[in-house]
Design an enzyme around this catalytic site. Structure first.
Site, mmCIF file in Angstrom:
data_model
loop_
_atom_site.group_PDB
_atom_site.id
_atom_site.type_symbol
_atom_site.label_atom_id
_atom_site.label_comp_id
_atom_site.label_asym_id
_atom_site.label_seq_id
_atom_site.Cartn_x
_atom_site.Cartn_y
_atom_site.Cartn_z
ATOM 1 N N GLU A 106 0.931 2.110 -3.089
ATOM 2 C CA GLU A 106 1.403 3.393 -3.064
ATOM 3 C C GLU A 106 1.206 3.988 -4.307
ATOM 4 O OE1 GLU A 106 3.440 4.072 -0.845
ATOM 5 O OE2 GLU A 106 3.472 2.067 0.067
ATOM 6 N N ASP A 159 -5.004 0.393 0.345
ATOM 7 C CA ASP A 159 -5.060 -1.146 0.829
ATOM 8 C C ASP A 159 -6.041 -1.666 -0.337
ATOM 9 O OD1 ASP A 159 -2.823 -1.461 2.204
ATOM 10 O OD2 ASP A 159 -4.132 -1.765 3.904
#
Length: 844
Positions: A680, A745
């Site tokens: 995030e 990721d």
């Protein structure tokens, strides 16, 4: 005399006793005799003497060396003994959290797989066997398993006596009770929808059907704009026109009006287990998806009857099959209302009525396709950078542009936009100034609005009414009778596959309560101890992750100094919302938050509508209020979010529990939750996040040189992920569509590992995990990361996943690990092995 006396000294042996003849002198002997008797020794040569002398020295030397070695060994053993005595052995972690994590990892793993060949198989090879996919899910993973457990917890709470709870919590229970009361829902039938249609100014069944055979279509008039305004205000639903109040892209402290194509096409709770996406909504970038075709049909319930009518389509070509299913669904939906509300004395035969109804369904389907094409044709595939300049207009300017397009298409222009916005705001406390209050409209949306107006200007009023009527009835019908829910279910299964399932009624109702009154439910399960137990740990982890990203940014040579400085500033100002709002456990604050909501345990549909109306009014009233930031989701949603326009990370309460956190060891926590939070954080700097500055404003803050370098580096990710093929489908991942998530990721994994190293450097070595004593903390970190993405899916879900912004889970794990040098070193994967390719894609 004795040769060795024992007087005052050690006796080296027994005394020598001479024989009696020893006093006599023996006769002399010759040399040979003397030698033979041992009295004489040969006189050696010089060589012999040297050898003798050298032999003695060697003995001394060997003795010295042996003594030195013995002394060294003694000293070494003494040092080791002291060290071992002072050094405590690293103990096993035998807490219930560690034992649970160890058991989970061991049961999920495929020990026959090699970590350098296929790490996902190594970590997750037996996960599906240990976690069988429930019938209600077409895909099942840790996120869905956790959400199911959360729903079970909420269900158990809502079934308890909660008389001492605040009013919103009681209302949550009443909402659940009304949803579960299928007997009352069936007894009330279509009455709740018919009542709502009357309030919206819509007929009980479409005028198009002409049941009494006396409708003059040429003279019929339908004020579609008035109906659309009422639908927006009373149901919060976009029909034909999309409207919202949104954070100003260029000034995140204020709100702006936004218009365009319909976006909120179904404001009611979803009745299926759909995937939740990141809340980092792309401002005004409308992601045009086939909502009108799919979303509403997915909101269906359990099937207890056959699907006779739909099975006739099974042997048709796919496109023809889908068309047939939709038309049949809408025809059956219309007929239910005609049978319920039409005059009993109508003269039409059953056959003629059915023909009218199917013709209506056919015309609605064609009208819907036309509307969809207007949206799709005006969608954009341009690069994100083009959204840095989103136009804003007054309603008069939008109207002038619309009128021009309508006239160019030989239509009749009518006033639309001022009347629409004014009608919506009439229910609020806000007064608009149409000369100064401008509306943000992207170029594709402006084109849609103009072409839509041109299309409607020439369309039959009775056909427009049919379109609006079905749109509204479709979203309400799934929340009423069992008969209607079965109709939805049959349609969904015919469109999907025979192995598709629907959640239980309990699951659906808990999900609906969570979606409509999430904070009220959260109040019931939140614990004040969270503030001084879990929250400080998460704050520490987030700070370590931010520091790790800052360090990685400092090492990135492709970033120039100005951009690095701006990046540091954005990292510093990034806000975090952890667990649940600080005020949540204050009953008065909770009641204030839900003020105006009314819930009746016997009126399910009306409950949903009332909650929606209260939310709509609050949203309108906040237009003049500055944006101070808000929670992107409820505390019991299993997900985490990055809000671009607020530069904020939101971590719901249930994400701070097993299987994402509280795993027993820091290495496991950082490998799971740490990588999620790192993901995030990285979103703030991915291919879209980089457009928003430290204040969440859509403004350029990267230099052109840095942007060019970034674009060049992202191509590596596009190529890498595009090479991945889903074996079950034989189809490739879309590396460009998934680029932002893939960057997040990869960055999240690198940040979490760096944060773990720094954490353990300060804290010291962690305990060993039972059964995994041979693994280092870094190896456990990577095991935890791989395990995070374990799951199982049907082919249909895998197909759907390929259209998502996230790569399929197996590739989320594989891609990030293949690009990570530390993973290859930790697991000793040789260069060129499947998990350690020579070419790696790295941005941060």
């Amino acid at each position: 005399m004795n040769a060795w006396s024992d007087n005052d000294r050690d006796n080296m042996g027994p005394p020598v006793t001479r024989a009696a003849s020893a006093n006599s002198i023996p006769p002399l002997k010759n040399g040979s005799d003397l030698r033979e008797s041992g009295y004489l020794i040969d006189v050696g040569s010089r060589t012999a003497r040297f050898r003798r002398k050298h032999k003695n020295k060697m003995l001394y030397l060997l003795s010295f060396i042996l003594l030195f070695l013995l002394l060294s060994i003694a000293i070494a053993m003494a040092v080791l003994y002291v060290k071992q005595k002072n050094k405590k052995p690293i103990p096993l972690c035998l807490s219930k959290e560690c034992l649970r994590s160890a058991a989970n990892l061991a049961l999920s793993m495929d020990p026959n797989a090699h970590p350098c060949e296929d790490f996902y198989q190594y970590v997750c090879g037996n996960w599906a066997k240990e976690h069988p996919r429930p019938d209600a899910f077409q895909s099942f993973d840790w996120f869905r398993e956790k959400q199911s457990k959360v729903y079970a917890t909420v269900r158990d709470f809502l079934n308890k006596n909660i008389t001492n709870q605040p009013l919103p919590v009681k209302q949550a229970k009443d909402l659940y009770t009304a949803c579960m009361d299928t007997e009352t829902l069936n007894k009330r039938g279509l009455k709740p929808i018919l009542k709502q249609l009357e309030l919206l100014g819509l007929p009980a069944y479409p005028t198009y059907i002409n049941v009494t055979d006396d409708t003059d279509y040429a003279a019929y008039d339908f004020d579609w704009l008035e109906a659309v305004i009422k639908i927006k205000v009373q149901l919060g639903m976009d029909v034909l026109i999309g409207f919202d109040i949104f954070t100003d892209p260029k000034n995140s402290s204020i709100y702006k009006l936004v218009m365009g194509s319909p976006e909120t096409t179904n404001p009611f709770p979803s009745m299926r287990n759909g995937k939740k996406r990141h809340i980092g909504r792309r401002s005004l970038v409308k992601e045009k998806i086939e909502q009108y075709k799919n979303d509403n049909l997915y909101d269906i319930l359990d099937d207890t009857n056959g699907a006779k009518g739909f099975k006739s389509a099974e042997n048709k070509d796919d496109e023809e099959k889908i068309t047939h299913i939709y038309k049949l669904f809408y025809a059956e939906l219309i007929k239910l209302f005609v049978v319920e509300a039409a005059p009993k004395s109508y003269n039409l035969t059953e056959l003629y009525l059915d023909q009218n109804i199917f013709l209506a369904a056919n015309d609605y389907y064609n009208f819907s396709n036309d509307m969809y094409e207007l949206e799709a044709d005006n969608d954009t595939s341009s690069e994100d950078d083009e959204y840095l300049n989103i136009p804003e207009y007054t309603v008069y300017e939008i109207q002038a542009h619309t009128d021009m397009i309508v006239k160019d298409n030989n239509g009749t222009a009518i006033p639309i936009w001022k009347r629409y916005v004014e009608g919506v705001f009439n229910t609020s406390d806000v007064k608009l100034n149409f000369n100064t209050d401008k509306i943000l409209v992207s170029d594709p949306d402006l084109m849609y609005m103009s072409l839509m107006a041109a299309y409607l200007s020439k369309a039959s009023p009775v056909l427009i009414e049919l379109y609006v009527w079905i749109k509204v009835v479709e979203v309400m019908a799934a929340h009423t009778t069992t008969e209607l829910r079965i109709l939805f279910q049959r349609s969904y299964e015919a469109l999907q596959s025979r192995d598709s399932y629907t959640p239980s009624r309990t699951h659906q109702c808990v999900s609906a309560v969570n979606e409509m009154l999430g904070l009220a439910v959260s109040y019931a399960i939140a614990d004040a101890r969270f503030f001084y137990n879990t929250k400080p740990k998460i704050e520490l982890m987030l700070n370590e992750l931010k520091n790790a990203l800052a360090h990685l940014v400092g090492q990135a040579r492709w970033l120039d100094d100005d951009t690095k400085l701006a990046t540091y500033q954005k990292i510093i100002q990034m806000k975090t919302l952890i667990g649940f709002p600080d005020w949540l456990l204050n009953a008065e604050k909770l009641e204030e938050y839900y003020q105006g909501i009314e819930v009746n345990p016997k009126t399910h549909l009306e409950n949903l509508i009332n909650i929606i109306q209260v939310k709509i009014k609050k949203a309108l009233n906040k237009f003049r209020i500055g944006n101070n930031g808000s929670w992107a989701t409820d505390p019991i949603e299993v997900n985490a979010y990055h809000t671009f326009q607020e530069n904020t990370i939101t971590v719901p309460l249930v994400m701070l529990q097993y299987p994402f956190f509280d795993l027993g060891l820091d290495s496991l926590n950082y490998g799971s939750l740490g990588t999620i939070l790192g993901h995030e954080i990285t979103h703030g700097f991915d291919n879209f996040g980089r457009l928003f500055d430290k204040n969440g404003n859509l403004l350029p803050w990267w230099t052109n040189e840095t942007i060019n370098s970034f674009v060049n580096k992202t191509q590596c990710f596009v190529d890498q992920y595009s090479s991945y093929i889903v074996p079950e489908l034989g189809e490739h991942v879309d590396g460009k569509k998934t680029l932002g998530e893939n960057i997040a990721d990869n960055g999240g994994l690198r940040e979490a590992l760096a944060a773990l190293r720094e954490h353990l450097r300060k804290k010291g070595p962690e305990q060993k995990l039972p059964g995994f004593e041979h693994l280092s903390s870094e190896q456990l970190f990577f095991l935890s990361f791989g395990n995070l993405w374990c799951g199982t899916s049907t082919k249909e879900t895998l197909k759907s996943d390929l259209s998502d912004e996230h790569s399929p889970q197996i590739f989320r794990a594989r891609g990030a690990l293949q690009n990570n040098n530390d993973f290859a070193k930790t697991w000793k994967c040789p260069t060129g092995s499947p998990m350690n390719p020579s070419k790696k894609c790295i941005i941060f």
